[in-house]
Structures are given as structure tokens and as C-alpha cells.
Design a protein around this motif. Structure first.
Motif, mmCIF file in Angstrom:
data_model
loop_
_atom_site.group_PDB
_atom_site.id
_atom_site.type_symbol
_atom_site.label_atom_id
_atom_site.label_comp_id
_atom_site.label_asym_id
_atom_site.label_seq_id
_atom_site.Cartn_x
_atom_site.Cartn_y
_atom_site.Cartn_z
ATOM 1 N N LYS A 1 11.878 2.057 6.804
ATOM 2 C CA LYS A 1 12.313 1.362 5.586
ATOM 3 C C LYS A 1 11.408 1.670 4.402
ATOM 4 N N LEU A 2 10.102 1.798 4.665
ATOM 5 C CA LEU A 2 9.134 2.041 3.590
ATOM 6 C C LEU A 2 9.078 3.501 3.141
ATOM 7 N N GLY A 3 9.687 4.387 3.923
ATOM 8 C CA GLY A 3 9.741 5.782 3.507
ATOM 9 C C GLY A 3 8.829 6.743 4.238
ATOM 10 N N PHE A 4 8.297 6.333 5.399
ATOM 11 C CA PHE A 4 7.518 7.268 6.217
ATOM 12 C C PHE A 4 8.442 8.364 6.734
ATOM 13 N N ASP A 5 7.867 9.527 7.016
ATOM 14 C CA ASP A 5 8.646 10.671 7.482
ATOM 15 C C ASP A 5 8.729 10.744 9.001
ATOM 16 N N ILE A 6 7.738 10.179 9.682
ATOM 17 C CA ILE A 6 7.628 10.239 11.142
ATOM 18 C C ILE A 6 7.091 8.899 11.637
ATOM 19 N N ALA A 7 7.552 8.467 12.800
ATOM 20 C CA ALA A 7 6.991 7.275 13.445
ATOM 21 C C ALA A 7 6.354 7.692 14.769
ATOM 22 N N GLY A 8 5.159 7.182 15.034
ATOM 23 C CA GLY A 8 4.478 7.469 16.284
ATOM 24 C C GLY A 8 4.160 6.185 17.029
ATOM 25 N N PHE B 1 0.797 -1.223 0.000
ATOM 26 C CA PHE B 1 0.000 0.000 0.000
ATOM 27 C C PHE B 1 0.835 1.281 0.000
ATOM 28 N N PHE B 2 1.756 1.395 0.964
ATOM 29 C CA PHE B 2 2.389 2.695 1.163
ATOM 30 C C PHE B 2 3.300 3.158 0.032
ATOM 31 N N PRO B 3 4.108 2.287 -0.596
ATOM 32 C CA PRO B 3 4.954 2.777 -1.693
ATOM 33 C C PRO B 3 4.164 3.479 -2.805
ATOM 34 N N LYS B 4 2.960 3.002 -3.070
ATOM 35 C CA LYS B 4 2.120 3.650 -4.084
ATOM 36 C C LYS B 4 1.692 5.045 -3.627
ATOM 37 N N ILE B 5 1.371 5.159 -2.345
ATOM 38 C CA ILE B 5 0.976 6.449 -1.777
ATOM 39 C C ILE B 5 2.162 7.410 -1.776
ATOM 40 N N ARG B 6 3.328 6.899 -1.397
ATOM 41 C CA ARG B 6 4.546 7.710 -1.373
ATOM 42 C C ARG B 6 4.872 8.245 -2.766
ATOM 43 N N GLU B 7 4.687 7.403 -3.760
ATOM 44 C CA GLU B 7 4.965 7.800 -5.144
ATOM 45 C C GLU B 7 3.958 8.843 -5.630
ATOM 46 N N LYS B 8 2.702 8.676 -5.229
ATOM 47 C CA LYS B 8 1.646 9.589 -5.678
ATOM 48 C C LYS B 8 1.767 10.956 -5.014
ATOM 49 N N TYR B 9 2.206 10.963 -3.752
ATOM 50 C CA TYR B 9 2.320 12.224 -3.002
ATOM 51 C C TYR B 9 3.735 12.362 -2.441
ATOM 52 N N PRO B 10 4.717 12.594 -3.304
ATOM 53 C CA PRO B 10 6.122 12.567 -2.875
ATOM 54 C C PRO B 10 6.508 13.664 -1.884
ATOM 55 N N HIS B 11 5.768 14.760 -1.851
ATOM 56 C CA HIS B 11 6.146 15.885 -0.993
ATOM 57 C C HIS B 11 5.324 15.979 0.288
ATOM 58 N N GLN B 12 4.396 15.050 0.483
ATOM 59 C CA GLN B 12 3.549 15.060 1.676
ATOM 60 C C GLN B 12 4.250 14.367 2.836
ATOM 61 N N LEU B 13 4.141 14.944 4.039
ATOM 62 C CA LEU B 13 4.651 14.287 5.232
ATOM 63 C C LEU B 13 3.674 13.209 5.676
ATOM 64 N N PHE B 14 4.180 12.002 5.914
ATOM 65 C CA PHE B 14 3.352 10.890 6.374
ATOM 66 C C PHE B 14 3.869 10.371 7.710
ATOM 67 N N MET B 15 2.930 10.194 8.631
ATOM 68 C CA MET B 15 3.254 9.666 9.959
ATOM 69 C C MET B 15 2.770 8.229 10.076
ATOM 70 N N ALA B 16 3.635 7.363 10.552
ATOM 71 C CA ALA B 16 3.312 5.951 10.738
ATOM 72 C C ALA B 16 2.826 5.732 12.161
ATOM 73 N N ASP B 17 1.560 5.369 12.313
ATOM 74 C CA ASP B 17 1.025 5.033 13.629
ATOM 75 C C ASP B 17 1.403 3.582 13.940
ATOM 76 N N CYS B 18 2.338 3.412 14.850
ATOM 77 C CA CYS B 18 2.933 2.099 15.127
ATOM 78 C C CYS B 18 2.474 1.530 16.464
ATOM 79 N N ALA B 19 2.612 0.212 16.591
ATOM 80 C CA ALA B 19 2.312 -0.471 17.849
ATOM 81 C C ALA B 19 3.562 -1.078 18.473
ATOM 82 N N THR B 20 4.554 -1.403 17.646
ATOM 83 C CA THR B 20 5.752 -2.100 18.123
ATOM 84 C C THR B 20 7.023 -1.475 17.543
ATOM 85 N N PHE B 21 8.146 -1.892 18.092
ATOM 86 C CA PHE B 21 9.445 -1.472 17.582
ATOM 87 C C PHE B 21 9.610 -1.887 16.124
#
Length: 228
Positions: free
Chosen positions: A146-153, A118-138
Motif C-alpha cells: 500500500k505504501l509503495g514498496f517494490d518488494i516484500a520480504g 517515513f517511507f512516502p518521503k523516501i519514495r518521493e525522494k528516490y522514485p526510481h530506486q527499488l525498495f524492499m520491505a523487511d516484514c514480520a507479518t502478513f
């Protein structure tokens, strides 16, 4: 300094207030959420986290703070509800948010799609948008970088099957991510006490998010009532 660098600089060392109310909550109203955002700004908030295009639109009219935008939607074939599909991202993009947050756990998205699909397609479509990854684990955080998110939460720690029952805020997870990742980390989840926030801000986090303890009076009231 680029626009994205300016956004991150605005948030650095600050408190982000989550202004959200779902349909089953008494304060469900885009107008009320906009006033919550004004209150947060006047209290010194560095940014706002908000749900749905409608709420984000009203909030951005009311305050000039960076907005972390998400869109909670339920799908029958997936446990993921924070910005689960491309449709939600398109609707959020129309509101010109500074940051878009999405579930970045290992769970399958609607249609059985993985984050890796999912995300690589989104990253390619919106290359200049900041994306935050809502995470549960390390592992979620490492994968997000690794996938190219700008922020991890740390947003989803305690809210997935694998992390259910974990004591929050999870300082160990916050510390591990800040030490291992090159991308900024935003601490979120279970921050109720000033002492908790102070401990978290001693770590190398970009910022911290508080929601329920500030903007959900029903839950705040229930916490006090339960204590007696």
C-alpha cells in the motif's frame, strides 16, 4: 525492459546469499565479505544481501550481481535497526545499490516516526530506486504494498515481539503473501535445509535469501556442536 525490471529478472527463481558480519563477529571485514560474495557467485547465487556502505562498496567491486543493501544501526529510542533513518538510506544510495531494504514493521522508528510517515518521503525522494520491505507479518506485507514498496520480504518474522518463537521458515506466511500481494515476495529467515528451500521455491516467490546457513561459520559450528 527497464533497469528495475532487469534487476528483478536477474533474481527470479534464484538464491540470494546474505554476506554479513557484525562488529562482534569473527569475520567482520569488508574484504572478507567481498570474498564471501565471490564464493556465493561461483556457487551460483543470483544476488547478494549486504550490510553497510563499506561492505557494499567492496562487494560491488568483486561481483557483478544485484545487491540488496541495508545498513544496521542501533538507536536508543527504537527497536528498529535495519536501515532505520534517512541518513542510512543516503549513505546506501551513494553506493548505487540495486535494491535497498528497510524494516517495514509497525514499530516506531527513531524519533517516534511511523513507517507511514517515513517511507512516502523516501519514495518521493528516490522514485526510481527499488525498495524492499523487511516484514514480520502478513499485515506488514499488505501495508508495504500500500505504501509503495517494490518488494516484500519475510526477513523479520521471528525477530519481533509479536512473532518471537514462530517456527522458521514460516511457509504459511510466505504462501499467504505470495497469494495476496501483487508485488514480488522474497522468502527469508530460518532456511537451513535444502528441503526447506525446495518447498519455498514451489511457492510463487521471486527468490529466497539464505545467510547464516552459508556465511556464518561460528553459528554453523555451534549448530553442529549443540547437536552432540
Amino acid at each position: 525492459m527497464s533497469r528495475n525490471e532487469q534487476i528483478l529478472q536477474q533474481l527470479r527463481g534464484g538464491l540470494i546469499v546474505s554476506c554479513q558480519a557484525l562488529k562482534n563477529e569473527p569475520l567482520h571485514s569488508s574484504y572478507i565479505m567481498s570474498r564471501m560474495a565471490v564464493s556465493a557467485k561461483e556457487g551460483g547465487a543470483a544476488g547478494i544481501r549486504a550490510n553497510s556502505p563499506e561492505d557494499i562498496r567492496e562487494i560491488k567491486k568483486a561481483v557483478e550481481l544485484p545487491v540488496i543493501a541495508l545498513y544496521k544501526q542501533d538507536y536508543e529510542d527504537s527497536e528498529i535497526y535495519i536501515t532505520p533513518t534517512e541518513r542510512e538510506i543516503e549513505l546506501l544510495m551513494a553506493e548505487n545499490p540495486e535494491i535497498i531494504a528497510m524494516d517495514a514493521t509497525g514499530r516506531l522508528r527513531p524519533g517516534g516516526i511511523t513507517l507511514e510517515e517515513f517511507f512516502p518521503k523516501i519514495r518521493e525522494k528516490y522514485p526510481h530506486q527499488l525498495f524492499m520491505a523487511d516484514c514480520a507479518t502478513f499485515e506488514d506485507g499488505m501495508n508495504a504494498q500500500k505504501l509503495g514498496f517494490d518488494i516484500a520480504g519475510t526477513t523479520l518474522c521471528g525477530y519481533t515481539k509479536d512473532t518471537k518463537g514462530v517456527s522458521l521458515p514460516n511457509l504459511n506466511l510466505i504462501r499467504s503473501l505470495t497469494e495476496a500481494l501483487k508485488i514480488p515476495v522474497i522468502a527469508e529467515g530460518g532456511i537451513w535445509e535444502v528441503a526447506d528451500l525446495q518447498l519455498i521455491m514451489k511457492e510463487k516467490v521471486l527468490a529466497a535469501v539464505i545467510g547464516t546457513a552459508i556465511t556464518r561459520p561460528r553459528e554453523i559450528t555451534r549448530r553442529y556442536v549443540d547437536s552432540i
